[in-house]
Design a protein around this motif. Sequence first.
Motif, PDB file in Angstrom:
ATOM      1  N   LEU A  10       0.888  -1.304   0.127  1.00  0.00           N
ATOM      2  CA  LEU A  10       0.073   0.059  -0.074  1.00  0.00           C
ATOM      3  C   LEU A  10       0.839   1.315  -0.156  1.00  0.00           C
ATOM      4  N   LEU A  11       1.947   1.229   0.761  1.00  0.00           N
ATOM      5  CA  LEU A  11       2.877   2.435   0.935  1.00  0.00           C
ATOM      6  C   LEU A  11       3.527   2.592  -0.687  1.00  0.00           C
ATOM      7  N   LEU A  12       3.833   1.398  -1.097  1.00  0.00           N
ATOM      8  CA  LEU A  12       4.525   1.758  -2.690  1.00  0.00           C
ATOM      9  C   LEU A  12       3.381   2.309  -3.786  1.00  0.00           C
ATOM     10  N   ILE A  13       2.202   1.773  -3.734  1.00  0.00           N
ATOM     11  CA  ILE A  13       1.100   2.299  -4.518  1.00  0.00           C
ATOM     12  C   ILE A  13       0.770   3.765  -4.334  1.00  0.00           C
ATOM     13  N   ALA A  14       0.669   4.175  -2.854  1.00  0.00           N
ATOM     14  CA  ALA A  14       0.763   5.327  -2.751  1.00  0.00           C
ATOM     15  C   ALA A  14       1.641   6.398  -3.097  1.00  0.00           C
ATOM     16  N   VAL A  15       3.058   5.771  -3.026  1.00  0.00           N
ATOM     17  CA  VAL A  15       4.054   6.651  -3.576  1.00  0.00           C
ATOM     18  C   VAL A  15       4.153   6.637  -4.956  1.00  0.00           C
ATOM     19  N   LEU A  16       3.697   5.765  -5.786  1.00  0.00           N
ATOM     20  CA  LEU A  16       3.470   6.003  -7.131  1.00  0.00           C
ATOM     21  C   LEU A  16       2.510   6.774  -7.672  1.00  0.00           C
ATOM     22  N   VAL A  17       1.379   6.681  -6.905  1.00  0.00           N
ATOM     23  CA  VAL A  17       0.228   7.532  -7.291  1.00  0.00           C
ATOM     24  C   VAL A  17       0.790   8.826  -7.046  1.00  0.00           C
ATOM     25  N   ILE A  18       1.375   9.323  -5.801  1.00  0.00           N
ATOM     26  CA  ILE A  18       1.784  10.521  -5.693  1.00  0.00           C
ATOM     27  C   ILE A  18       2.763  11.118  -6.967  1.00  0.00           C
ATOM     28  N   TRP A  19       3.648  10.351  -7.143  1.00  0.00           N
ATOM     29  CA  TRP A  19       4.806  10.599  -7.996  1.00  0.00           C
ATOM     30  C   TRP A  19       4.042  10.714  -9.522  1.00  0.00           C
ATOM     31  N   PHE A  20       3.164   9.872  -9.908  1.00  0.00           N
ATOM     32  CA  PHE A  20       2.395  10.078 -11.267  1.00  0.00           C
ATOM     33  C   PHE A  20       1.488  11.609 -11.322  1.00  0.00           C
ATOM     34  N   TYR A  21       1.093  11.693 -10.195  1.00  0.00           N
ATOM     35  CA  TYR A  21       0.220  13.158 -10.034  1.00  0.00           C
ATOM     36  C   TYR A  21       1.034  14.284 -10.176  1.00  0.00           C
ATOM     37  N   ALA A  22       2.198  14.252  -9.553  1.00  0.00           N
ATOM     38  CA  ALA A  22       3.280  15.342  -9.636  1.00  0.00           C
ATOM     39  C   ALA A  22       3.889  15.386 -10.996  1.00  0.00           C
ATOM     40  N   ARG A  23       4.005  14.350 -11.490  1.00  0.00           N
ATOM     41  CA  ARG A  23       4.619  14.521 -13.072  1.00  0.00           C
ATOM     42  C   ARG A  23       3.734  14.937 -13.983  1.00  0.00           C
ATOM     43  N   GLY A  24       2.436  14.230 -13.822  1.00  0.00           N
ATOM     44  CA  GLY A  24       1.335  14.941 -14.634  1.00  0.00           C
ATOM     45  C   GLY A  24       0.997  16.346 -14.403  1.00  0.00           C
ATOM     46  N   ARG A  25       1.043  16.868 -13.263  1.00  0.00           N
ATOM     47  CA  ARG A  25       0.789  18.482 -13.009  1.00  0.00           C
ATOM     48  C   ARG A  25       2.006  19.234 -13.682  1.00  0.00           C
ATOM     49  N   LYS A  26       2.957  18.725 -13.446  1.00  0.00           N
ATOM     50  CA  LYS A  26       4.302  19.241 -13.968  1.00  0.00           C
ATOM     51  C   LYS A  26       4.245  19.496 -15.390  1.00  0.00           C
ATOM     52  N   TRP A  27       3.712  18.386 -16.081  1.00  0.00           N
ATOM     53  CA  TRP A  27       3.706  18.329 -17.454  1.00  0.00           C
ATOM     54  C   TRP A  27       2.609  19.184 -17.994  1.00  0.00           C
ATOM     55  N   TYR A  28       1.541  19.251 -17.259  1.00  0.00           N
ATOM     56  CA  TYR A  28       0.198  20.138 -17.570  1.00  0.00           C
ATOM     57  C   TYR A  28       0.416  21.467 -17.575  1.00  0.00           C
ATOM     58  N   ASP A  29       1.184  21.900 -16.420  1.00  0.00           N
ATOM     59  CA  ASP A  29       1.346  23.498 -16.068  1.00  0.00           C
ATOM     60  C   ASP A  29       2.657  24.131 -16.799  1.00  0.00           C
ATOM     61  N   LYS A  30       3.190  23.058 -17.553  1.00  0.00           N
ATOM     62  CA  LYS A  30       4.480  23.591 -18.479  1.00  0.00           C
ATOM     63  C   LYS A  30       4.286  24.355 -19.536  1.00  0.00           C
ATOM     64  N   PRO A  31       4.830  25.691 -19.553  1.00  0.00           N
ATOM     65  CA  PRO A  31       4.310  26.481 -20.565  1.00  0.00           C
ATOM     66  C   PRO A  31       4.285  25.864 -21.914  1.00  0.00           C
ATOM     67  N   ARG A  32       3.535  26.538 -22.936  1.00  0.00           N
ATOM     68  CA  ARG A  32       3.407  26.057 -24.207  1.00  0.00           C
ATOM     69  C   ARG A  32       4.519  26.323 -24.980  1.00  0.00           C
ATOM     70  N   ALA A  33       5.158  25.799 -25.732  1.00  0.00           N
ATOM     71  CA  ALA A  33       6.295  26.042 -26.699  1.00  0.00           C
ATOM     72  C   ALA A  33       5.896  27.099 -27.423  1.00  0.00           C
TER      73      ALA A  33
END
Length: 153
Positions: A10-33
């Motif tokens: 459960l701890l590993l799953i929680a870490v993976l979910v948080i990591w994917f959320y953070a990566r997805g948010r970083k990609w989404y918030d990145k300024p458009r080229a």
Amino acid sequence: MRTGDSFVILLLIAVLVIWFYARGRKWYDKPRAALAIPRQDELYLPSEEAVMLLNARGYEIVAGKHKLPVTMTMDDQLLESRIFVDAYVMDDEDRFYVVKLARERMPLEMTGSAIRERLLVYSLLYPEAAGVLYVDPAIGSIRKITFEVERTK
């Protein structure tokens, strides 16, 4: 399976979910080229006088006339238009400028609001540009225009 194994999974799953959320948010918030500067083998330049004037002032033409298609939607109706750039140049310090030529049938008033309405779009399309050069071959002038938009908080 031991009692601690479920907790570790459960701890590993929680870490993976948080990591994917953070990566997805970083990609989404990145300024458009920004738009890339077109490079052309054959330059189409609408005015030989403008080319000579730019070269005499130390500008090297890196791309000629370029059409940028624009698609808009208004109340579910698709509208199409275009924005034309007359040329792209570099100066001796490798700064890039967008070039707009003066048009006899559409003179530009040299007021802040008129310049903003006609030329700001080029600065917004190419934020890496050092400015917009407004070239009037008829009178031999090159006006270097830069924009600075203050952001309110």
